[in-house]
Enzyme design. Sequence first.
Site, PDB file in Angstrom:
ATOM      1  N   LYS A  38       0.853  -1.207   0.000  1.00  0.00           N
ATOM      2  CA  LYS A  38       0.000   0.000   0.000  1.00  0.00           C
ATOM      3  C   LYS A  38       0.884   1.250   0.000  1.00  0.00           C
ATOM      4  O   LYS A  38       2.110   1.151   0.169  1.00  0.00           O
ATOM      5  CB  LYS A  38      -0.915  -0.035   1.216  1.00  0.00           C
ATOM      6  CG  LYS A  38      -0.192   0.108   2.533  1.00  0.00           C
ATOM      7  CD  LYS A  38      -1.114  -0.222   3.702  1.00  0.00           C
ATOM      8  CE  LYS A  38      -0.377  -0.033   5.004  1.00  0.00           C
ATOM      9  NZ  LYS A  38      -1.058  -0.683   6.132  1.00  0.00           N
ATOM     10  N   TYR A 276      12.423  31.890   2.862  1.00  0.00           N
ATOM     11  CA  TYR A 276      11.139  32.402   3.379  1.00  0.00           C
ATOM     12  C   TYR A 276      11.186  32.578   4.893  1.00  0.00           C
ATOM     13  O   TYR A 276      11.719  31.719   5.604  1.00  0.00           O
ATOM     14  CB  TYR A 276      10.018  31.418   3.081  1.00  0.00           C
ATOM     15  CG  TYR A 276       9.628  31.313   1.632  1.00  0.00           C
ATOM     16  CD1 TYR A 276       9.261  32.433   0.891  1.00  0.00           C
ATOM     17  CD2 TYR A 276       9.593  30.069   1.012  1.00  0.00           C
ATOM     18  CE1 TYR A 276       8.882  32.315  -0.434  1.00  0.00           C
ATOM     19  CE2 TYR A 276       9.214  29.939  -0.308  1.00  0.00           C
ATOM     20  CZ  TYR A 276       8.865  31.069  -1.034  1.00  0.00           C
ATOM     21  OH  TYR A 276       8.487  30.945  -2.331  1.00  0.00           O
TER      22      TYR A 276
HETATM   23  C1  LIG Z   1      -0.236  -1.541   6.813  1.00  0.00           C
HETATM   24  C2  LIG Z   1      -0.786  -2.783   7.328  1.00  0.00           C
HETATM   25  C3  LIG Z   1       0.057  -3.863   7.582  1.00  0.00           C
HETATM   26  C4  LIG Z   1       1.569  -3.772   7.502  1.00  0.00           C
HETATM   27  O1  LIG Z   1       2.052  -3.036   8.610  1.00  0.00           O
HETATM   28  P1  LIG Z   1       3.615  -2.781   8.841  1.00  0.00           P
HETATM   29  O2  LIG Z   1       3.714  -2.178  10.182  1.00  0.00           O
HETATM   30  O3  LIG Z   1       4.040  -1.832   7.760  1.00  0.00           O
HETATM   31  O4  LIG Z   1       4.288  -4.094   8.718  1.00  0.00           O
HETATM   32  C5  LIG Z   1      -0.541  -5.061   7.977  1.00  0.00           C
HETATM   33  N1  LIG Z   1      -1.881  -5.167   8.114  1.00  0.00           N
HETATM   34  C6  LIG Z   1      -2.709  -4.130   7.898  1.00  0.00           C
HETATM   35  C7  LIG Z   1      -4.181  -4.310   8.082  1.00  0.00           C
HETATM   36  C8  LIG Z   1      -2.199  -2.906   7.513  1.00  0.00           C
HETATM   37  O5  LIG Z   1      -3.023  -1.886   7.303  1.00  0.00           O
END
Ligand SMILES: *Cc1c(COP(=O)(O)O)cnc(C)c1O
Length: 384
Positions: A38, A276
Amino acid sequence: MKSPRSLQWIELSRSALYRNLDSLRRLAHGRIMAPSVKANAYGHGLSEITRMLSARKDVAYLSVHSLEEAIVCRQSGWKRKIMLLGPVALDSMDAVIKHKLEPVICSREHLEALGKAADKRRVMVQTHVKLETGTNRQGFVDKELSGVARIYKKHKYLGGPLGASTHFANIEDTTSHEYAQFQLDNFNRLTGVMTKLGIKPKLRHTASSAALILFDKTRFELVRPGLSTYGHWPSKETYLSYRLQGGKNSILSPVLSWKTRVTQIKEVPADSFIGYGCTYRTTAPTRLALLPIGYYDGYDRGLSNQAYVLIRGKRAPVRGRICMNLTMVDVTDIKGVRLEDEVTLIGTDRGETLSAEQLAQWAGTINYEILARLTPTAPRSIVR
Ligand SMILES: *Cc1c(COP(=O)(O)O)cnc(C)c1O
């Protein structure tokens, strides 16, 4: 015509990615691997990471947040399973079926909409049920599960849930793990309720990176590591807990480096304000280098007057506020800096390293955010 030279780019180490996967697979002891890609693969570049993961036969699933991300994975050639962690619009369930996605279901309305779409098209859909165990974000509580079971029984093409999952609220930021245990107890109780209702999940999954690394009991049949896949620890506490358990130092190596170039060099006199808000004033004649990146690119504005970049293996301090697309650094004390010299924002140059963790500390945030917000438009190249 020669292709134009980029003034900003991201390098991805294939060997680091594969080493991290090897380490995580060893910890997972044969469980199904469903790494999270993601947030544009945590800022690394979704299509590049997807292509590299496609070459690894030990990765059965990708986990994504959105339908759009899932479609990019399919377009990048990913043919195996995709778990959709986030919500889908109620009227877009046909796309879930068409792209063969496995959504994690958090509401009866969504399950019902998906069931109707699947029955209409006469295509089996695999689903996972999210259980509320203490994060109070997504998931079903006990008393909703009989309603969920009824929907599964009503729709032939749902064929019952394949999986059940939950997500821990307090596993990264602490060395005490009572709350994780409380959530795990709830999870075991709720999957027991599902079994009694005739919707027994085959694949139970709860483990993000920190849980996978630290807690055997959270691994069940499938694991969903995100950040660690890219070679980063979820927090200092996770690293510390791991080492206290006797874990080895070197299981994760960062995949990503972020580079730019010096696009202008200028001399400014003593007592000059820079940028700035006039937040920095020189105390001596100063040589500045201008970098063509700013907070738009993910170089957090909180790094103003805080961070360093690497030029010729030396640290150059950021002077003044980070602008939308530009940043000024002081190179007075670095010999021989020239126009178009390479600049390392994250990564290693001649033995000196600036990590995403260090940037996060300077900016007052976490490594997850520094990485996830890297501009998707910078070209990605795969090295080693
Ligand atoms: C993002 C996410 C993960 C992975 O988490 P990390 O801490 O990056 O390993 C796993 N399960 C869900 C439901 C998530 O949203």
